[in-house]
Design a protein around this motif. Structure first.
Motif, PDB file in Angstrom:
ATOM      1  N   VAL A  61     -39.710  19.072  -2.347  1.00  0.00           N
ATOM      2  CA  VAL A  61     -39.466  19.469  -0.951  1.00  0.00           C
ATOM      3  C   VAL A  61     -40.150  20.795  -0.630  1.00  0.00           C
ATOM      4  CG1 VAL A  61     -37.662  20.048   0.725  1.00  0.00           C
ATOM      5  CG2 VAL A  61     -37.338  18.142  -0.842  1.00  0.00           C
ATOM      6  N   THR A  65     -36.597  13.476  -1.092  1.00  0.00           N
ATOM      7  CA  THR A  65     -37.695  13.429  -2.067  1.00  0.00           C
ATOM      8  C   THR A  65     -38.537  12.159  -1.911  1.00  0.00           C
ATOM      9  OG1 THR A  65     -36.350  12.357  -3.779  1.00  0.00           O
ATOM     10  CG2 THR A  65     -36.356  14.780  -3.738  1.00  0.00           C
ATOM     11  N   LEU A  92     -34.668  21.835   0.901  1.00  0.00           N
ATOM     12  CA  LEU A  92     -33.853  20.756   0.342  1.00  0.00           C
ATOM     13  C   LEU A  92     -32.462  20.775   0.953  1.00  0.00           C
ATOM     14  CD1 LEU A  92     -33.642  18.397  -1.630  1.00  0.00           C
ATOM     15  CD2 LEU A  92     -32.936  20.038  -3.393  1.00  0.00           C
ATOM     16  N   ALA A 129     -36.526  18.133  -7.512  1.00  0.00           N
ATOM     17  CA  ALA A 129     -36.318  17.854  -6.082  1.00  0.00           C
ATOM     18  C   ALA A 129     -36.744  19.055  -5.231  1.00  0.00           C
ATOM     19  CB  ALA A 129     -34.861  17.506  -5.817  1.00  0.00           C
ATOM     20  N   ILE A 130     -36.400  20.251  -5.684  1.00  0.00           N
ATOM     21  CA  ILE A 130     -36.801  21.465  -4.958  1.00  0.00           C
ATOM     22  C   ILE A 130     -38.323  21.560  -4.921  1.00  0.00           C
ATOM     23  CG2 ILE A 130     -36.786  23.996  -5.013  1.00  0.00           C
ATOM     24  CD1 ILE A 130     -33.914  23.712  -6.257  1.00  0.00           C
ATOM     25  N   LEU A 157     -30.401  13.292  -0.671  1.00  0.00           N
ATOM     26  CA  LEU A 157     -31.295  13.920  -1.645  1.00  0.00           C
ATOM     27  C   LEU A 157     -32.412  12.955  -2.039  1.00  0.00           C
ATOM     28  CD1 LEU A 157     -29.909  16.189  -4.452  1.00  0.00           C
ATOM     29  CD2 LEU A 157     -32.171  15.221  -4.509  1.00  0.00           C
TER      30      LEU A 157
END
Length: 75
Positions: free
Chosen positions: A12, A51, A18, A8-9, A47
């Motif tokens: 983003v 994404t 994030l 996810a990091i 979250l």
């Protein structure tokens, strides 16, 4: 290290990015990344949005299948 949060990091761009997208502190993202805290259920949707749906809710909290069922698993 939590690979879902790591991904996810990467999507983003930064932990800070994030965090801002999810409405939490960068420290919270750091805790998620290093398995020091779980993503609160009320933060899962933000979250997923951050994404663009590349990370699914059931991937973030697989321990909560009632709240975030895996669509690929038979009931």
């Amino acid at each position: 290290m939590n690979q879902v949060i790591k991904t996810a990091i990467a999507i983003v761009g930064t932990q800070k990015g994030l965090a801002q997208a999810c409405g939490v502190s960068q420290a919270a993202v750091q805790k998620w990344l290093h398995n020091k805290a779980k993503v609160a259920p009320h933060n899962v949707a933000s979250l997923v949005r951050a994404t663009n749906g590349q990370i699914k809710a059931h991937q973030i909290r697989p321990d909560l299948p009632t709240l975030f069922p895996n669509p690929n698993k038979a009931a």
